[in-house]
Design an enzyme around this catalytic site. Structure first.
Site, PDB file in Angstrom:
ATOM      1  N   PRO A 141     -96.307  56.211 -76.776  1.00 31.52           N
ATOM      2  CA  PRO A 141     -95.469  55.042 -77.088  1.00 31.52           C
ATOM      3  C   PRO A 141     -94.229  54.886 -76.222  1.00 31.52           C
ATOM      4  O   PRO A 141     -93.525  53.902 -76.359  1.00 31.52           O
ATOM      5  CB  PRO A 141     -95.098  55.277 -78.544  1.00 31.52           C
ATOM      6  CG  PRO A 141     -95.091  56.759 -78.691  1.00 31.52           C
ATOM      7  CD  PRO A 141     -96.145  57.290 -77.780  1.00 31.52           C
ATOM      8  N   GLU A 173    -100.758  52.796 -69.361  1.00 34.82           N
ATOM      9  CA  GLU A 173    -101.407  52.805 -70.678  1.00 34.82           C
ATOM     10  C   GLU A 173    -102.565  51.819 -70.664  1.00 34.82           C
ATOM     11  O   GLU A 173    -102.430  50.700 -70.155  1.00 34.82           O
ATOM     12  CB  GLU A 173    -100.408  52.443 -71.775  1.00 34.82           C
ATOM     13  CG  GLU A 173    -100.984  52.433 -73.179  1.00 34.82           C
ATOM     14  CD  GLU A 173    -101.640  53.749 -73.569  1.00 34.82           C
ATOM     15  OE1 GLU A 173    -102.766  53.706 -74.119  1.00 34.82           O
ATOM     16  OE2 GLU A 173    -101.046  54.823 -73.316  1.00 34.82           O
ATOM     17  N   CYS A 178    -100.378  68.470 -77.706  1.00 33.88           N
ATOM     18  CA  CYS A 178     -99.894  68.850 -79.029  1.00 33.88           C
ATOM     19  C   CYS A 178    -101.023  69.508 -79.819  1.00 33.88           C
ATOM     20  O   CYS A 178    -101.237  69.233 -80.988  1.00 33.88           O
ATOM     21  CB  CYS A 178     -99.337  67.640 -79.772  1.00 33.88           C
ATOM     22  SG  CYS A 178    -100.483  66.261 -79.884  1.00 33.88           S
ATOM     23  N   MET A 217     -91.801  57.679 -75.469  1.00 30.98           N
ATOM     24  CA  MET A 217     -90.720  58.653 -75.664  1.00 30.98           C
ATOM     25  C   MET A 217     -90.478  59.469 -74.389  1.00 30.98           C
ATOM     26  O   MET A 217     -89.346  59.605 -73.922  1.00 30.98           O
ATOM     27  CB  MET A 217     -91.072  59.589 -76.825  1.00 30.98           C
ATOM     28  CG  MET A 217     -91.083  58.911 -78.172  1.00 30.98           C
ATOM     29  SD  MET A 217     -89.402  58.534 -78.727  1.00 30.98           S
ATOM     30  CE  MET A 217     -89.733  57.963 -80.388  1.00 30.98           C
ATOM     31  N   CYS A 251    -100.209  58.956 -69.282  1.00 28.83           N
ATOM     32  CA  CYS A 251    -100.519  58.523 -70.660  1.00 28.83           C
ATOM     33  C   CYS A 251     -99.178  58.260 -71.350  1.00 28.83           C
ATOM     34  O   CYS A 251     -98.669  59.108 -72.088  1.00 28.83           O
ATOM     35  CB  CYS A 251    -101.329  59.576 -71.397  1.00 28.83           C
ATOM     36  SG  CYS A 251    -102.875  60.028 -70.589  1.00 28.83           S
ATOM     37  N   ALA A 252     -98.609  57.087 -71.118  1.00 25.33           N
ATOM     38  CA  ALA A 252     -97.188  56.859 -71.387  1.00 25.33           C
ATOM     39  C   ALA A 252     -96.871  56.464 -72.830  1.00 25.33           C
ATOM     40  O   ALA A 252     -95.792  56.798 -73.321  1.00 25.33           O
ATOM     41  CB  ALA A 252     -96.656  55.777 -70.441  1.00 25.33           C
ATOM     42  N   ASP A 266    -106.526  51.901 -66.773  1.00 29.73           N
ATOM     43  CA  ASP A 266    -107.059  53.228 -67.055  1.00 29.73           C
ATOM     44  C   ASP A 266    -106.490  54.208 -66.035  1.00 29.73           C
ATOM     45  O   ASP A 266    -106.572  53.984 -64.823  1.00 29.73           O
ATOM     46  CB  ASP A 266    -108.584  53.196 -66.991  1.00 29.73           C
ATOM     47  CG  ASP A 266    -109.212  54.494 -67.469  1.00 29.73           C
ATOM     48  OD1 ASP A 266    -108.454  55.417 -67.836  1.00 29.73           O
ATOM     49  OD2 ASP A 266    -110.444  54.596 -67.472  1.00 29.73           O
ATOM     50  N   ASP A 312    -100.033  64.036 -70.208  1.00 32.03           N
ATOM     51  CA  ASP A 312    -100.020  64.340 -71.645  1.00 32.03           C
ATOM     52  C   ASP A 312    -101.163  63.569 -72.292  1.00 32.03           C
ATOM     53  O   ASP A 312    -100.963  62.551 -72.948  1.00 32.03           O
ATOM     54  CB  ASP A 312     -98.668  63.943 -72.248  1.00 32.03           C
ATOM     55  CG  ASP A 312     -98.549  64.378 -73.695  1.00 32.03           C
ATOM     56  OD1 ASP A 312     -99.181  65.384 -74.061  1.00 32.03           O
ATOM     57  OD2 ASP A 312     -97.844  63.708 -74.477  1.00 32.03           O
TER      58      ASP A 312
END
Length: 737
Positions: free
Chosen positions: A240, A261, A361, A242, A237-238, A288, A306
Site C-alpha cells: 500500500p 503495482e 512477513c 508504507m 511490490c509497492a 506487472d 517484498d
C-alpha cells in the site's frame, strides 16, 4: 426468508453475503469489503472477521441447538452473523425484524452451548497473543523528528530512555511502557514506540500524514536498503505504500523512486498514500513487476523486493478460533516459485544495481532462505551481506541451520522475543571486479594451505609409524607408507566426487523448480493473452457491422446523386434540341444562345467536379476507421462546405439570370419603334417587297429578323424557366441531405 414489513439492517445483510463468498468460493475478505457499497466498511470487515475467528464454535452451537432445523425459514449465513453479534460482542439485537426476534428467543440455549464449548477447549491449541507496542513512524518529509517529539510532549506524553544501549534492555523497556510514555527505537531513529493500547486513528497527526502507523518489520527493509539522496530506487511490490514513502523520506525527495503495482485497487491506495505523505520523488507504475525492464526504470541502483507471501508472521491476521492455520505444501511451493522468479528478475535485468533487499512477513524457510540460496547459486556476481552487522550487532535471531551459508548473514524476527511481526530480511550486494580477484586469491591460498596441511599430516604419520616399528626393514616401511598415501588420495577423491554429486543434484533440483516456475508463468500469460484476443475479436466484429451500415448508407447517397446528375444531363440535352428547331432563321441569335448554354454546361461540370471531390473526401474519411466521432465531425464540415459552394453557385446563376433579363428588356425597347414605323409605311413596303423580296435591305428581310428576335425571346424565357427548375431541384436535394 421471512416475509416481514421491517427489513433486516443492511450491515448484517452485507456481512452475511461476504461471509458466504469467503467460505464457499474462497474469495478474499479484503477485496469483498472493498467491493461492498456499505458506508461503514470498517464495521462490515470487523463483523465478518470476528465471525471467521469463531466460526467452528458457531457451527457447533448451531448443530447442538438444532437452530436451523427448527427454524427452516431462517437464512443460515445471517444466523451465523447474528449469533456472533449477540454472544461474543454482547450486543442486543433490534427486535423489529423477525429473523432477529427468532435469534433473540434462543439466547439462553445458545449461551449454554457457548459456555460448554469454551470450558472444553484446550489452552495448548490457542495462539499466545503477543502484546507488541504501537509503532509510529515520523514522516520527515512534513515534520522533523525533534518537532514531532516536542508536539507529543506538549500533548502530555513523556519521552523515556532505557538504561543502556543493549538490545535486551530495549526489549524490556518497550514491553513495559506506560499509558503516557514513548521511546525512540534502537535501530530506526524516526520510529517511536508507544504502549500497545494507544490508538492514533483519530489523531490529527495521523490524518494529516505527519505520522504513519507502520510496524518495525516493515520499516527495517527500507532502513537496511539505505539509499543515498539523489539515487534511483525501485520498489517492485509497492502497495500500500508504507515502504515506498519511507524510502522517499530517506532520500529527502532527492532522486527517483519507481513504485510498481499490478492490482488496480491496490494501485489506487498506493497513489493516495504517496499524495498524503508528500512523496514528490515517487513515480507510480501500474504494471506487472516481472515484465519490467531497464528502459521502464532507467539507472536503478537500489531495489526493494517484498513479494506476496503466506503472511505467517503477521500477528493481526485472521485465524479460525485463534488456532494456527496450516498452509498446504502446494501453496508454499507456488509462493516460493513466484518469489524466486521476482528476485531473479531483480538481479538480472538492471545492470546498475548496487544493493537489493529481499524481505517477507513469513516464518517458513521455504519462502525465505531457500529462495535466496536458490537464486544466488545462479548469480555469482552477487553476494550476501551480514544484516546483523548493518544493525551494529543489536539482533539475536537468525534463520534455521538448513542453509549454512545464509544462517549468519540474514535475520529473522520472532514476535515473542522482538515484539514485532515475524519477518525475514536478506541484504544482497553486487561484487566488484576487485572483489572477484581478491576472492580468487583467497581460494588459491586456501587450496595451498589445504595441501600443506595434508603433506604435514602425512609426514607426521610417517614419523610415528617409524618410531613404533624400528625393527622392521626400510623397504617394508616405504611400501606401507606408499599404500597409505594411495589410500589417502583415493579417499580424498571419493569425498570430492560425493560432494560434486550432491552439487549436481542440487543444481538439477534448482533447474527443475525454475522450469516449473517458468511454465506456470508462461501458462498464466498465455491465458491472459487469449482473453485479450477474444475481447479484440468481439470489438472487431462490432466495428465491421458499423462499417457495413456506413457503406450501405453511402451507396444509397451515391445512387441518389447519380440519378439527379442524369436528370440534369437530360434537361441539358433537351434544351439545345428545342433551340435548334426554333433557330433555323436566326444564326446570330442562336450563337448567343449556344454560348449561354455552354456557360451553363461549364457550371454543371464544375458542380460535378465539386461533387466528385466531396465524394473522394468522404471515401478518405471511410478509410480512417479509428474514431467514429471524428468521422461524423469531418462529414459535417464537408457538408457545410458543400452547402456554401452550392449557395455560391446559386448566386452566380441568379446574376446570369439578371443579365439575361436585362438583354430581353433592351431588345423589346428596340422592337417597339420598329413596329410603329411598320404601320405607317405599309403601302410603300408592299410595293418594294414585290420588286425585291429577297434583298438584304428590304422590309421582308426586316420582318424575318423581327420573327427571329421573337423566337429568340421565347428561347430565353424557356432557359429562364429551366434554370428555375434546376434551382428548385437543388434545394430539394439539400433538404434531403
Amino acid at each position: 426468508m421471512f416475509e416481514h414489513s421491517i427489513k433486516v439492517p443492511r450491515l448484517y445483510k452485507d456481512a452475511a453475503k461476504i461471509l458466504r463468498d469467503v467460505k464457499e468460493k474462497g474469495s478474499s475478505l479484503k477485496q469483498l469489503t472493498y467491493q461492498c457499497k456499505h458506508r461503514n466498511l470498517k464495521a462490515v470487515y470487523a463483523l465478518v472477521a470476528e465471525t471467521i475467528k469463531h466460526f467452528t464454535s458457531i457451527e457447533t452451537i448451531i448443530e447442538q441447538s438444532q437452530l436451523l432445523e427448527k427454524e427452516n425459514r431462517l437464512e443460515p449465513w445471517l444466523a451465523r452473523i447474528l449469533i456472533m453479534e449477540m454472544l461474543w460482542r454482547g450486543k442486543q439485537l433490534p427486535l423489529q425484524a423477525k429473523p432477529l426476534q427468532t435469534i433473540n428467543s434462543y439466547y439462553d440455549i445458545l449461551k449454554q452451548h457457548k459456555d460448554a464449548i469454551e470450558s472444553n477447549t484446550q489452552a495448548t491449541d490457542v495462539i499466545k497473543k503477543v502484546q507488541k507496542p504501537r509503532f509510529a513512524r515520523i514522516n520527515t518529509l512534513k515534520i522533523t523528528l525533534q518537532e514531532a517529539i516536542d508536539a507529543f510532549r506538549e500533548e502530555g506524553w513523556a519521552l523515556t530512555r532505557y538504561s543502556s544501549e543493549s538490545y535486551d534492555d530495549y526489549i524490556a523497556k518497550s514491553s513495559s511502557l506506560g499509558s503516557e510514555e514513548f521511546i525512540i527505537d534502537i535501530h530506526i531513529k524516526e520510529l517511536l514506540l508507544f504502549s500497545s493500547n494507544t490508538k492514533f486513528y483519530n489523531h490529527k497527526a495521523y490524518k494529516d500524514g505527519y505520522i504513519l502507523l507502520q510496524d518495525k518489520a516493515s520499516c527495517l527493509s527500507a532502513h537496511l536498503l539505505n539509499p543515498t539522496p539523489g539515487s534511483t530506487v525501485l520498489d517492485m511490490c509497492a502497495a500500500p505504500g508504507m515502504k515506498t514513502t519511507h524510502v522517499a523520506a530517506l532520500l529527502d525527495n532527492k532522486g527517483v523512486v519507481y513504485a510498481v503495482e499490478m492490482n488496480q485497487q491496490r494501485f489506487n491506495t498506493l497513489n493516495k498514500m504517496v499524495q498524503n505523505a508528500d512523496a514528490t520523488c515517487v513515480k507510480t507504475i501500474h504494471k506487472d513487476a516481472v515484465t519490467l525492464t531497464a528502459e521502464d526504470c532507467p539507472n536503478v541502483e537500489y531495489i526493494l523486493v517484498d513479494p506476496s507471501c503466506s503472511g505467517s508472521g503477521m500477528l493481526d491476521r485472521i485465524t479460525i478460533d485463534n488456532k494456527e492455520e496450516e498452509i498446504s505444501p502446494a501453496r508454499l511451493r507456488k509462493l516460493a516459485d513466484f518469489q524466486a522468479v521476482l528476485l531473479h528478475h531483480a538481479l538480472s535485468k538492471f545492470p546498475q544495481v548496487k544493493r537489493v533487499v529481499y524481505s517477507t512477513c513469513s516464518v517458513y524457510p521455504e519462502e525465505n532462505e531457500h529462495v535466496v540460496s536458490r537464486v544466488l547459486d545462479k548469480h555469482s556476481n552477487f553476494k550476501l551481506i551480514s544484516a546483523r552487522e548493518l544493525l551494529n550487532g543489536l539482533w539475536t535471531n537468525s534463520p534455521s541451520e538448513d542453509v549454512a551459508s545464509i544462517t549468519d548473514k540474514c535475520i529473522y524476527a520472532n514476535p515473542e522475543k522482538d515484539l514485532t511481526n515475524g519477518f525475514f530480511i536478506a541484504v544482497i550486494e553486487r561484487i566488484n571486479s576487485e572483489d572477484l580477484d581478491s576472492n580468487d586469491k583467497i581460494e588459491s591460498k586456501n587450496k595451498q594451505t589445504v595441501r600443506k596441511n595434508s603433506e604435514s599430516n602425512m609426514v607426521t604419520n610417517e614419523n610415528s609409524y617409524e618410531n613404533k616399528n624400528k625393527n622392521k626393514k626400510d623397504k617394508d616401511i616405504k611400501q606401507e607408507i606408499k599404500e597409505e598415501k594411495v589410500e589417502m588420495t583415493t579417499n580424498n577423491e571419493q569425498d570430492v566426487s560425493s560432494i560434486s554429486k550432491k552439487k549436481k543434484k542440487k543444481k538439477k533440483h534448482l533447474e527443475e523448480t525454475e522450469r516449473r516456475c517458468i511454465q506456470n508463468y508462461i501458462e498464466r500469460t498465455e491465458e491472459n493473452v487469449s482473453k485479450k484476443k477474444h475481447k479484440k475479436k468481439k470489438i472487431s466484429d462490432q466495428v465491421e457491422v458499423v462499417e457495413e451500415t456506413i457503406s450501405n448508407t453511402k451507396k444509397n447517397k451515391k445512387k441518389e446523386q447519380s440519378i439527379t446528375t442524369e436528370d440534369a444531363i437530360n434537361d441539358n440535352e433537351v434544351l439545345p434540341k428545342a433551340n435548334k428547331k426554333k433557330k433555323k432563321h436566326s444564326e446570330n441569335i442562336t450563337e448567343e444562345a449556344i454560348a449561354n448554354n455552354e456557360s451553363e454546361d461549364v457550371v454543371s461540370k464544375q458542380n460535378k467536379k465539386k461533387r466528385k471531390h466531396c465524394e473522394k473526401d468522404i471515401e478518405v474519411l471511410d478509410d480512417n476507421k479509428t474514431d467514429d466521432k471524428a468521422k461524423h465531425k469531418k462529414v459535417k464540415t464537408l457538408g457545410e462546405e458543400n452547402n456554401s459552394k452550392i449557395k455560391m453557385n446559386e448566386l452566380e446563376l441568379a446574376s446570369e439570370l439578371k443579365h439575361v433579363e436585362n438583354k430581353l428588356e433592351n431588345r423589346q425597347v428596340d422592337v417597339e419603334p420598329k413596329k410603329s414605323k411598320k404601320k405607317k409605311k405599309n403601302s410603300e413596303a408592299i410595293n418594294e417587297t414585290v420588286e425585291c423580296s429577297d434583298a438584304p435591305g428590304t422590309k421582308k428581310h426586316k420582318k424575318k429578323k423581327i420573327k427571329s428576335e421573337e423566337n429568340s425571346d421565347e428561347t430565353l424565357m424557356n432557359k429562364k424557366e429551366n434554370v428555375e427548375v434546376k434551382q428548385n431541384k437543388k434545394k430539394k436535394k439539400e433538404r434531403c441531405q
